[in-house]
Design an enzyme around this catalytic site. Sequence first.
Site, short mmCIF file in Angstrom:
data_model
loop_
_atom_site.label_atom_id
_atom_site.label_comp_id
_atom_site.label_asym_id
_atom_site.label_seq_id
_atom_site.Cartn_x
_atom_site.Cartn_y
_atom_site.Cartn_z
N SER A 70 1.10 -1.27 -0.55
CA SER A 70 0.00 -0.01 0.40
C SER A 70 0.48 1.02 0.12
O SER A 70 1.88 1.07 0.36
CB SER A 70 -1.35 0.16 1.06
N LYS A 71 0.04 2.27 -0.39
CA LYS A 71 1.19 3.62 -0.46
C LYS A 71 1.62 3.86 1.00
O LYS A 71 2.76 4.50 0.95
CB LYS A 71 -0.10 5.19 -1.00
N ARG A 72 0.59 3.23 1.78
CA ARG A 72 1.54 3.70 3.32
C ARG A 72 2.16 2.31 4.40
O ARG A 72 2.95 2.59 4.85
CB ARG A 72 -0.01 3.56 4.70
#
Length: 463
Positions: free
Chosen positions: A244-246
Amino acid sequence: MTKIRTRIAPSPTGFLHLGTARTALYSWAYARHHGGEFVLRIEDTDVARSSDESVQQILDSMAWLGLDYDAGPIYQMQRLARYHEVIERMLAEGSAYRCWCTPEELDAMREAQRARGEKTHYDGRWRPEPGKTLPPVPDGVEPVVRLRNPRSGVVSWDDLVKGPITIANQEFDDLIILRPDLVPTYNFAVVVDDWDMGITHVFRGDEHINNTPWQINLFKALGAPLPQFGHCPIILGDDGLKLSKRRGAVSVTAYEDAGYLPEAMLNYLARLGWSHGDEELFTRAQMVEWFDGSHLAKSPAQWDPAKLAWVNAHYMKQADDARLAKLAQARLLERGIDADELDLLARAAALFKDRCSTVVELADWIAMMFIDPKPRAEDLQAHVGEAVKPALRQLHEDFARIAWDKTSIAAALKAALAAFGLKMPQLAPALRVLVCGRVQTPSIDAVLALFPRETVRERLRDV
């Protein structure tokens, strides 16, 4: 027959990550397979988090991957008037309504529901019903607009990836479709966009499955044709957790920076959730020919850096030497090495590319031609002993006189072996360490022929 139209609609709140790139690839390939059109839409209604830098990164990623689009980029924030027009129509028809609940009221509502052991939900206090008296409109509160979601029945669709899916309407609140600042929410804007743009097929990550019933009900409320949905499973990192982006994901352009080729990235991404028989390696044209929307995996795929490196190594071997020369030249320039002889770089690429997984590795090989290799002490000790030094000194002299080409260098090496009673496994590693700074290289005569004569002699001078 309706023309196939697909889209990719990234949010410019960060980089284009691998999952979205894979979705873009599937959407692009499906449209190309069917002779349809592919649309790029920028979903920038999250004004606080959207940035021009992220938009540019998305555009750069699409260009690098070669995913050309027939329309776009289309920006949602340039379509606000259209969204407001549709909202007013829904309010007039009764499929949407205004709600003046404050954030504090909503928090209190949910807290009371939790205290009673209930699932938290909007209680519909501003939802118009026959014979119902609504609360007085409060002063100083800007309303939201909510979808009047059906309270009974089910939403069903035949997913292109997962098959038939049915979810009860009672599982879903009356969705907010317009915020107090008059900016539409994601689920509303995406439906109006897909309707206006004639999108027939929507491929996206399966984290959107819970959004789909709301969107289907919005399509129905608008009397708009439903696209077909295909929800692709997530991509897991090599640690088994969701990319994920995070957490753990890097941008598409980071792989360009790391020296991967776009055709390798497309090939690898395609196989993370789709297959055509046992084919592991295929061209862009082959994928377009084969990608008809079937054979999409229902289970998550796992990112495998080693597999990507293997795929990229294959495409490095296949790549045109002149193309690799330009790519390597750019990498060398980043290191302060101004290598302007593209013909030389192309010859070097032809010699070294079979040993490389990335363009960065190719640049590492070529860099030794331009900078002091700084051999390791242990390599010098192991390979440049007293037995081989006389031959190296002779070669230093011979290399001043011979023609500087692979054949002449090979003949000089053969003569030195005979003159000093050595074997090539003794002489070649010593030359490699001194000239190249490494023990392993392709054929030493071919490698030396790439270097300027004086560079080789300089590196043998102090033996």
